[in-house]
Design a protein around this motif. Sequence first.
Motif, PDB file in Angstrom:
ATOM      1  N   ASP A 256       0.796  -1.227   0.000  1.00 18.76           N
ATOM      2  CA  ASP A 256       0.000   0.000   0.000  1.00 18.76           C
ATOM      3  C   ASP A 256       0.825   1.271   0.000  1.00 18.76           C
ATOM      4  O   ASP A 256       0.279   2.363  -0.200  1.00 18.76           O
ATOM      5  CB  ASP A 256      -0.846   0.009   1.274  1.00 18.76           C
ATOM      6  N   ALA A 257       2.106   1.124   0.275  1.00 19.50           N
ATOM      7  CA  ALA A 257       2.952   2.312   0.426  1.00 19.50           C
ATOM      8  C   ALA A 257       3.355   2.901  -0.916  1.00 19.50           C
ATOM      9  O   ALA A 257       3.996   3.945  -0.971  1.00 19.50           O
ATOM     10  CB  ALA A 257       4.197   1.966   1.242  1.00 19.50           C
ATOM     11  N   LEU A 258       2.988   2.216  -1.997  1.00 20.69           N
ATOM     12  CA  LEU A 258       3.333   2.715  -3.339  1.00 20.69           C
ATOM     13  C   LEU A 258       2.119   2.565  -4.246  1.00 20.69           C
ATOM     14  O   LEU A 258       1.521   1.491  -4.323  1.00 20.69           O
ATOM     15  CB  LEU A 258       4.532   1.921  -3.890  1.00 20.69           C
ATOM     16  N   LYS A 259       1.746   3.630  -4.913  1.00 20.36           N
ATOM     17  CA  LYS A 259       0.579   3.616  -5.798  1.00 20.36           C
ATOM     18  C   LYS A 259       1.058   3.613  -7.243  1.00 20.36           C
ATOM     19  O   LYS A 259       1.940   4.401  -7.613  1.00 20.36           O
ATOM     20  CB  LYS A 259      -0.287   4.857  -5.555  1.00 20.36           C
ATOM     21  N   ILE A 260       0.461   2.757  -8.045  1.00 22.76           N
ATOM     22  CA  ILE A 260       0.870   2.640  -9.442  1.00 22.76           C
ATOM     23  C   ILE A 260      -0.182   3.266 -10.350  1.00 22.76           C
ATOM     24  O   ILE A 260      -1.361   2.899 -10.305  1.00 22.76           O
ATOM     25  CB  ILE A 260       1.113   1.161  -9.805  1.00 22.76           C
ATOM     26  N   MET A 261       0.266   4.253 -11.124  1.00 29.59           N
ATOM     27  CA  MET A 261      -0.649   5.006 -11.976  1.00 29.59           C
ATOM     28  C   MET A 261      -0.159   5.008 -13.419  1.00 29.59           C
ATOM     29  O   MET A 261       0.630   5.855 -13.811  1.00 29.59           O
ATOM     30  CB  MET A 261      -0.768   6.448 -11.453  1.00 29.59           C
ATOM     31  N   PRO A 262      -0.654   4.085 -14.230  1.00 31.17           N
ATOM     32  CA  PRO A 262      -0.304   4.119 -15.641  1.00 31.17           C
ATOM     33  C   PRO A 262      -0.841   5.384 -16.306  1.00 31.17           C
ATOM     34  O   PRO A 262      -1.871   5.927 -15.894  1.00 31.17           O
ATOM     35  CB  PRO A 262      -1.005   2.875 -16.214  1.00 31.17           C
ATOM     36  N   GLY A 263      -0.132   5.833 -17.322  1.00 32.30           N
ATOM     37  CA  GLY A 263      -0.646   6.922 -18.146  1.00 32.30           C
ATOM     38  C   GLY A 263      -1.695   6.385 -19.095  1.00 32.30           C
ATOM     39  O   GLY A 263      -1.558   5.270 -19.623  1.00 32.30           O
ATOM     40  N   VAL A 264      -2.784   7.124 -19.283  1.00 28.37           N
ATOM     41  CA  VAL A 264      -3.780   6.757 -20.299  1.00 28.37           C
ATOM     42  C   VAL A 264      -4.127   7.999 -21.097  1.00 28.37           C
ATOM     43  O   VAL A 264      -4.404   9.060 -20.536  1.00 28.37           O
ATOM     44  CB  VAL A 264      -5.088   6.183 -19.697  1.00 28.37           C
ATOM     45  N   PHE A 265      -4.065   7.810 -22.406  1.00 27.75           N
ATOM     46  CA  PHE A 265      -4.405   8.891 -23.327  1.00 27.75           C
ATOM     47  C   PHE A 265      -5.877   8.753 -23.669  1.00 27.75           C
ATOM     48  O   PHE A 265      -6.309   7.692 -24.138  1.00 27.75           O
ATOM     49  CB  PHE A 265      -3.535   8.751 -24.583  1.00 27.75           C
ATOM     50  N   ILE A 266      -6.652   9.777 -23.392  1.00 29.94           N
ATOM     51  CA  ILE A 266      -8.113   9.657 -23.463  1.00 29.94           C
ATOM     52  C   ILE A 266      -8.725  10.679 -24.412  1.00 29.94           C
ATOM     53  O   ILE A 266      -8.467  11.882 -24.296  1.00 29.94           O
ATOM     54  CB  ILE A 266      -8.728   9.817 -22.046  1.00 29.94           C
ATOM     55  N   VAL A 267      -9.530  10.178 -25.350  1.00 29.19           N
ATOM     56  CA  VAL A 267     -10.326  11.050 -26.218  1.00 29.19           C
ATOM     57  C   VAL A 267     -11.776  10.601 -26.091  1.00 29.19           C
ATOM     58  O   VAL A 267     -12.088   9.427 -26.292  1.00 29.19           O
ATOM     59  CB  VAL A 267      -9.890  10.956 -27.693  1.00 29.19           C
ATOM     60  N   LEU A 268     -12.652  11.533 -25.748  1.00 33.56           N
ATOM     61  CA  LEU A 268     -14.045  11.191 -25.464  1.00 33.56           C
ATOM     62  C   LEU A 268     -14.999  11.726 -26.518  1.00 33.56           C
ATOM     63  O   LEU A 268     -14.775  12.805 -27.089  1.00 33.56           O
ATOM     64  CB  LEU A 268     -14.446  11.754 -24.097  1.00 33.56           C
ATOM     65  N   GLY A 269     -16.070  10.983 -26.762  1.00 32.57           N
ATOM     66  CA  GLY A 269     -17.130  11.449 -27.657  1.00 32.57           C
ATOM     67  C   GLY A 269     -18.454  10.846 -27.229  1.00 32.57           C
ATOM     68  O   GLY A 269     -18.493   9.943 -26.389  1.00 32.57           O
ATOM     69  N   ASP A 270     -19.539  11.372 -27.808  1.00 35.82           N
ATOM     70  CA  ASP A 270     -20.864  10.830 -27.486  1.00 35.82           C
ATOM     71  C   ASP A 270     -21.000   9.410 -28.021  1.00 35.82           C
ATOM     72  O   ASP A 270     -21.779   8.608 -27.513  1.00 35.82           O
ATOM     73  CB  ASP A 270     -21.966  11.699 -28.110  1.00 35.82           C
ATOM     74  N   SER A 271     -20.298   9.151 -29.087  1.00 40.95           N
ATOM     75  CA  SER A 271     -20.263   7.789 -29.632  1.00 40.95           C
ATOM     76  C   SER A 271     -18.807   7.483 -29.931  1.00 40.95           C
ATOM     77  O   SER A 271     -17.969   8.382 -29.990  1.00 40.95           O
ATOM     78  CB  SER A 271     -21.063   7.726 -30.932  1.00 40.95           C
ATOM     79  N   GLN A 272     -18.526   6.195 -30.127  1.00 43.30           N
ATOM     80  CA  GLN A 272     -17.149   5.857 -30.441  1.00 43.30           C
ATOM     81  C   GLN A 272     -16.701   6.536 -31.728  1.00 43.30           C
ATOM     82  O   GLN A 272     -15.581   7.029 -31.832  1.00 43.30           O
ATOM     83  CB  GLN A 272     -16.988   4.342 -30.556  1.00 43.30           C
ATOM     84  N   SER A 273     -17.594   6.595 -32.708  1.00 45.98           N
ATOM     85  CA  SER A 273     -17.175   7.169 -33.987  1.00 45.98           C
ATOM     86  C   SER A 273     -16.937   8.676 -33.843  1.00 45.98           C
ATOM     87  O   SER A 273     -16.026   9.223 -34.445  1.00 45.98           O
ATOM     88  CB  SER A 273     -18.191   6.867 -35.091  1.00 45.98           C
ATOM     89  N   GLN A 274     -17.718   9.309 -32.986  1.00 47.80           N
ATOM     90  CA  GLN A 274     -17.474  10.739 -32.786  1.00 47.80           C
ATOM     91  C   GLN A 274     -16.128  10.974 -32.093  1.00 47.80           C
ATOM     92  O   GLN A 274     -15.402  11.912 -32.418  1.00 47.80           O
ATOM     93  CB  GLN A 274     -18.621  11.359 -31.976  1.00 47.80           C
ATOM     94  N   ALA A 275     -15.812  10.126 -31.142  1.00 45.38           N
ATOM     95  CA  ALA A 275     -14.520  10.236 -30.459  1.00 45.38           C
ATOM     96  C   ALA A 275     -13.383  10.013 -31.450  1.00 45.38           C
ATOM     97  O   ALA A 275     -12.387  10.744 -31.464  1.00 45.38           O
ATOM     98  CB  ALA A 275     -14.443   9.236 -29.310  1.00 45.38           C
ATOM     99  N   GLN A 276     -13.557   9.002 -32.274  1.00 44.57           N
ATOM    100  CA  GLN A 276     -12.524   8.694 -33.266  1.00 44.57           C
ATOM    101  C   GLN A 276     -12.336   9.863 -34.239  1.00 44.57           C
ATOM    102  O   GLN A 276     -11.216  10.218 -34.593  1.00 44.57           O
ATOM    103  CB  GLN A 276     -12.922   7.418 -34.024  1.00 44.57           C
ATOM    104  N   GLU A 277     -13.460  10.453 -34.611  1.00 44.98           N
ATOM    105  CA  GLU A 277     -13.422  11.600 -35.514  1.00 44.98           C
ATOM    106  C   GLU A 277     -12.652  12.771 -34.880  1.00 44.98           C
ATOM    107  O   GLU A 277     -11.851  13.431 -35.537  1.00 44.98           O
ATOM    108  CB  GLU A 277     -14.869  12.020 -35.760  1.00 44.98           C
ATOM    109  N   LYS A 278     -12.915  12.992 -33.602  1.00 42.60           N
ATOM    110  CA  LYS A 278     -12.191  14.036 -32.872  1.00 42.60           C
ATOM    111  C   LYS A 278     -10.687  13.787 -32.937  1.00 42.60           C
ATOM    112  O   LYS A 278      -9.899  14.672 -33.232  1.00 42.60           O
ATOM    113  CB  LYS A 278     -12.616  13.996 -31.393  1.00 42.60           C
ATOM    114  N   PHE A 279     -10.344  12.546 -32.668  1.00 44.62           N
ATOM    115  CA  PHE A 279      -8.931  12.169 -32.666  1.00 44.62           C
ATOM    116  C   PHE A 279      -8.317  12.381 -34.049  1.00 44.62           C
ATOM    117  O   PHE A 279      -7.205  12.905 -34.174  1.00 44.62           O
ATOM    118  CB  PHE A 279      -8.789  10.707 -32.233  1.00 44.62           C
TER     119      PHE A 279
END
Lengths: 444, 444
Positions: free
Chosen positions: A267-290
């Motif tokens: 518990d003395a060490l917390k592991i936090m991976p990096g995540v690159f996040i792009v959000l949209g109302d739908s997957q295709s909208q998110a992809q379009e944004k990207f």
Amino acid sequence: MTASKRTLSLGAFLMATGHHIAAWRHPDVPADGGLDFQQYKRLAQIAEAACFDALFFADSAAAPDAPIASRMARSDHFEPLTLLSALAAVTERIGLIATVTTSYNEPFHVARKFASLDHLSGGRAGWNLVTSDAAAEALNFNRSEHLGHAERYARAREFHEVVSGLWDSWEDDAFVRDKASGQYYDPAKLHVLDHHGDHFQVRGPLNVARSPQGRPVVVQAGSSETGRELAAQTAEVVFTAQTSLAAARDFYSDLKGRLGKYGRSADALKIMPGVFIVLGDSQSQAQEKFEQFQALVEPAVGVALLSRMLGNFDLSGYPLDGPLPDLPLTDSGQRSRQLLLTELAGKENLSLAQLGRRIAGGRGHYSLIGTPAQVADELQAWFEQGGADGFNVLVPHLPGGLEDVATLLVPELQRRGLFRTEYSGRTLREHLGLARPANRFASI
Amino acid sequence: MTASKRTLSLGAFLMATGHHIAAWRHPDVPADGGLDFQQYKRLAQIAEAACFDALFFADSAAAPDAPIASRMARSDHFEPLTLLSALAAVTERIGLIATVTTSYNEPFHVARKFASLDHLSGGRAGWNLVTSDAAAEALNFNRSEHLGHAERYARAREFHEVVSGLWDSWEDDAFVRDKASGQYYDPAKLHVLDHHGDHFQVRGPLNVARSPQGRPVVVQAGSSETGRELAAQTAEVVFTAQTSLAAARDFYSDLKGRLGKYGRSADALKIMPGVFIVLGDSQSQAQEKFEQFQALVEPAVGVALLSRMLGNFDLSGYPLDGPLPDLPLTDSGQRSRQLLLTELAGKENLSLAQLGRRIAGGRGHYSLIGTPAQVADELQAWFEQGGADGFNVLVPHLPGGLEDVATLLVPELQRRGLFRTEYSGRTLREHLGLARPANRFASI
């Protein structure tokens, strides 16, 4: 959500105009965000309103100046400690994590500045301890080349020993400030470090009282064998790049498994991976944004980013439509990233230009492009299946990408009981669930 | 007051609980002021409301820990650059001057942090360039003793050359950030310093765009022959201790007279003596206020302060009621202060304890204890008779002493047309009447 339920941590990784290499060219992005304090103030306030654990700033002590650098937004930005100190004054709760290299600094200055920030912010400071493997940095500090991997880590280990020792110069109640008797501090509660090591001779004591967190939180990001050992011994948060749940679980269990031999609980060490996040109302909208960002990537810029991620291996002489050349297995701290990128290029059969564009957003971090529910599903799986204690969130552009995470993803995580709806603590340690360390010199 | 009338500058010299060594023991003074950000925020806002040119922070990179130090409020305080960065976020106009030593720092870091602060604050940063002559600092930075006077100054001169060169890495309009073409900066407006000197090898460029002031304001305080030459060549403000108008005029004309040989006009450097100010409705009330602090000075504490001002000459073995012993004429930068104190002790026939108490408030600076009109008369005389361009104001205690100056003395100076009633400029340079320097590398 019951009081005892384990919840995840979120860091907001902020980088000038955003994490996507072409973000600055997007019409929604202020291209001069890297040096606009009002922009950072807004970002900090967005992240704080969403109850993020911390802001996180990477750093480099050199400006790229190869010809291609003039087409990238990387040469002008705030120094992280001055920026975070200013942000401390306009926020109340959010943690403030700055990267400072051990390779070209003095431990007394580093101990002092983070202790000062911890006092300024009421206990919200974190230090991302790194070593420098960029030749460009060495040239700004009287050296013709950077230190080798082993020497860098030996220096880093001793650097940490000195800094954490200086943070314990004074016991928590050393400063009595008794006006009547004239006693300002109790000499029995002062501990002179008097460090004599291979790399440093530092007497101390620090000229800052012990700080609200006892010691600012120590963060690391090394993935090499040496890096993992240093983290197991000294880190309290590890920021890492993992590209699948399986890999994340391996890393998580490996690193947590190393803590015991240093007398530390998992518990003395917390592991936090990096995540690159792009959000949209739908997957295709998110992809379009990207794709809007992807369309702005010049091939040579993508390759220059790739080169940087490969430990500044010069790719400028290779054809853009040819394959990634064989890379020397350097001693560099970037080695794990070299392997990752070589694998990716092979698996997807990418040319140099394609590989450059492929990493232009997440830069080797896990990419999640989809609806808030889809992204939350993934984060939840990693969190519940032994891959992560939390995530360092990378967004393509600022402020828009962070606003999306704050208003779309965070509420989804909160609905699932995975993330706080208000701060329960005051300090970064409290947000992360890390104990306040006792002063090593204090008698019980 | 006509637009062209010369007006004076005021700096607020802030030091934890105040300039008087016993201030922390006074009932009106928060004894923990050295690490209370809210207190500093109030102080900054008081000084800004009174239109001060700048806040000024001294510094030392060591905590005193001799037994007597436990009876003085000197071992716990903010690091100045983190503190000023935080204050930048809660003020709008006032200048922000921090002391950073050239003896134990790297020029790249210093150039970067001040450029960052200048951007954060919209052009309000100033660097008080000093050399370190305290053995206690050396011991925190891998050295067994501090550098000699000549070597310190040679290093300081080269340090300044590197820092100011790095500040000119980019021309003012280098960052074009053209979204359509993808050009972020104009490579023709980037200048790699590539410095190779006796003390430093620094390639550059700086990873911060040229800052609002072009270069942060450079302040110095050296009084030795070497210090004056360095100031004449490189300083824009000089902070000095002068104890009579005659001495102040000598110093002023000497220093201004040295500028010509460096191709600088007399106006390019502002001279601001320190003045210790205690105000009252009548002279006797002011004196009474001052005596409240004097009564709180323990003899050994006064002598410890004296020892510090004499370049850490150890006085602990000498009888408190005996005379000041003969002092070795060291090469220390404190030498001018040694002469000043030896003279004072002789003239007033003071014992060691008496001399310690004598300097417990102003610490060798000119002391003005009286009504606002009396104090204003003195400042006006110095200002109009060639002794000063402005003053660095030292007050016995905080926040009370600064409030007195802001509410009693400043209005008196304003009535006389000697001080601004509102800020006309945005940057510290504009407040001080200093020109914005052209980039040395820019073609015209």
